[in-house]
Enzyme design. Structure first.
Site, PDB file in Angstrom:
ATOM      1  CB  THR A 162       0.347  33.903  31.554  1.00  0.00           C
ATOM      2  OG1 THR A 162      -0.969  33.592  31.105  1.00  0.00           O
ATOM      3  CG2 THR A 162       0.458  33.549  33.023  1.00  0.00           C
ATOM      4  CD  GLU A 379      -0.758  26.861  27.019  1.00  0.00           C
ATOM      5  OE1 GLU A 379      -0.661  27.241  25.833  1.00  0.00           O
ATOM      6  OE2 GLU A 379       0.055  27.151  27.887  1.00  0.00           O
TER       7      GLU A 379
END
Length: 401
Positions: A162, A379
């Site tokens: 990201t 995550e």
């Protein structure tokens, strides 16, 4: 002020920060988010606004030019931003994780060099553990760093960065066998390197290529990329903390606070889905009355609101535990797992309340419906969270027979 997801015990400063962020979200993000998302356009104007508010330095200590705020303050700000557009919270999150890792594990020289510019938003962070073939199995990393004189040479391919294009500092986890004998546990032979690069795509420095944006179902606007290292040379002072072999622990510490962030994002998206659903239910009429007056819809709204409230409470608890200096991997895992699952369910119920219009790109819920699944994966997948939670519970409740 909305009745749901309130947080008791906040200081005046925290309340002021949150009020400022919510105002920014309502005025600057929500009105343009869907249009930018449909174009997959990087929200430069929004990012500039967040930079002015000082949000890129929210948790960076004041001595480095940041606001020195707590993880709780940060998580509550993320919740507000994700309520407006989840992609924007992703732009801040990876930056924040790198700044957090520097603050906790960096050498003094590394802190002095990077943190003031990160606090100002002039240096933007990204980080990478994943690779094309490994998913959540971090121990299977194949990217390598080999010592060559006073430098390291890095080779390998990383995945799912990201901010991979827009960032100028990337923390990368690779294998470094130097000083670690054959048979060393995989997690003890990994090192985090700090790579400075030019923003953009293509070869962004000798030996480092960012091929381009990965086209995604949702979570648009923010750039998600690969990273290819082919003979990338770095000086030894770019090892995070100055010592090899500690990278796995440094990254896990960063991901632990990142999981609180993902929980906060789930809370924010769920809140927005509830807001959209409860408003539409009062506007849409069937059988001579607003659908909100039908018991079937009231039941949906009741379930949605309860899930929003429960997820928020768990997220706040996980953040406060980390702020108190305690281990919070159990609470962070639970919060991330619950918030992401509840977010998906609340979004789907809001989508159902909208009926056929939920399928139309004119309505905001269509965007949320595509964004929510990312939280089930980011995550660490829901399944990974359950593994972490299960192992920790067995540690806490070990049977003494």
């Amino acid at each position: 002020m909305a009745r749901l997801a309130q947080t008791a015990g906040l200081t005046d400063v925290q309340q002021e920060i949150l009020s400022t962020v919510r105002d920014f979200v309502d005025k600057e993000i929500i009105p343009v988010a869907t249009e930018l998302e449909h174009r997959d356009e990087y929200p430069q104007q929004i990012v500039d606004g967040l930079k002015e508010l000082g949000l890129f330095g929210l948790m960076i200590p004041e001595e480095y030019g940041g606001l020195g705020e707590s993880l709780l303050t940060y998580a509550l700000c993320v919740e507000e931003i994700a309520r407006g557009w989840m992609s924007v919270s992703g732009i801040i999150n990876t930056h924040f994780i790198v700044a957090y890792m520097l603050k906790q594990h960096g050498t003094q020289e590394q802190k002095d060099h990077y943190l003031p510019r990160m606090a100002a938003g002039d240096v933007r962070g990204a980080f990478s553990m994943s690779e094309p073939a490994l998913g959540s199995d971090v121990s299977a990393i194949t990217s390598k760093a080999v010592k060559d004189g006073d430098e390291y040479v890095l080779n390998g391919q990383k995945m799912w960065l990201t901010n991979g294009g827009t960032s100028s500092l990337v923390a990368v986890l690779v294998r470094s066998d130097e000083g670690h004998p054959e048979g060393t546990a995989p997690h003890k032979s990994m090192t985090t390197f700090l790579i400075e690069k030019e923003p953009g795509f293509g070869e962004v420095r000798p030996g480092l290529t960012i091929p381009g944006k990965i086209d995604k179902m949702g979570y648009k606007g923010v750039d998600t990329t690969e990273l290819i290292m082919d003979g990338l040379r770095l000086s030894a002072d770019r090892v995070l903390g100055g010592v090899t072999g500690r990278g796995f622990y440094q990254m896990m510490d960063g991901v632990e606070v990142g999981r609180v962030n993902v929980a906060a994002r789930g809370c924010g998206v769920a809140q927005r889905a509830f807001e959209l659903g409860v408003r539409y239910a009062q506007q849409r009429h069937t059988f001579g009355k607003p659908i909100a007056q039908h018991q079937a819809i009231q039941f949906k709204l009741a379930e949605m609101a309860t899930k929003v409230e429960a997820a928020h409470a768990m997220m706040v608890n996980a953040a406060r535990k980390k702020d108190s200096g305690e281990r919070n991997d159990l609470e962070a895992g639970m919060a991330k797992y619950l918030a992401s699952e509840y977010c998906k369910e609340v979004v789907e119920d809001s989508f159902r309340i909208h009926g056929g219009y939920g399928f139309s790109k004119e309505y905001e819920i269509e965007r949320l419906y595509r964004e929510a699944p990312m939280l089930l994966i980011g995550e660490g997948t829901a399944e990974i969270q359950k593994m972490i939670i299960g192992r920790r519970l067995l540690e806490e409740y070990r049977f003494q027979g």
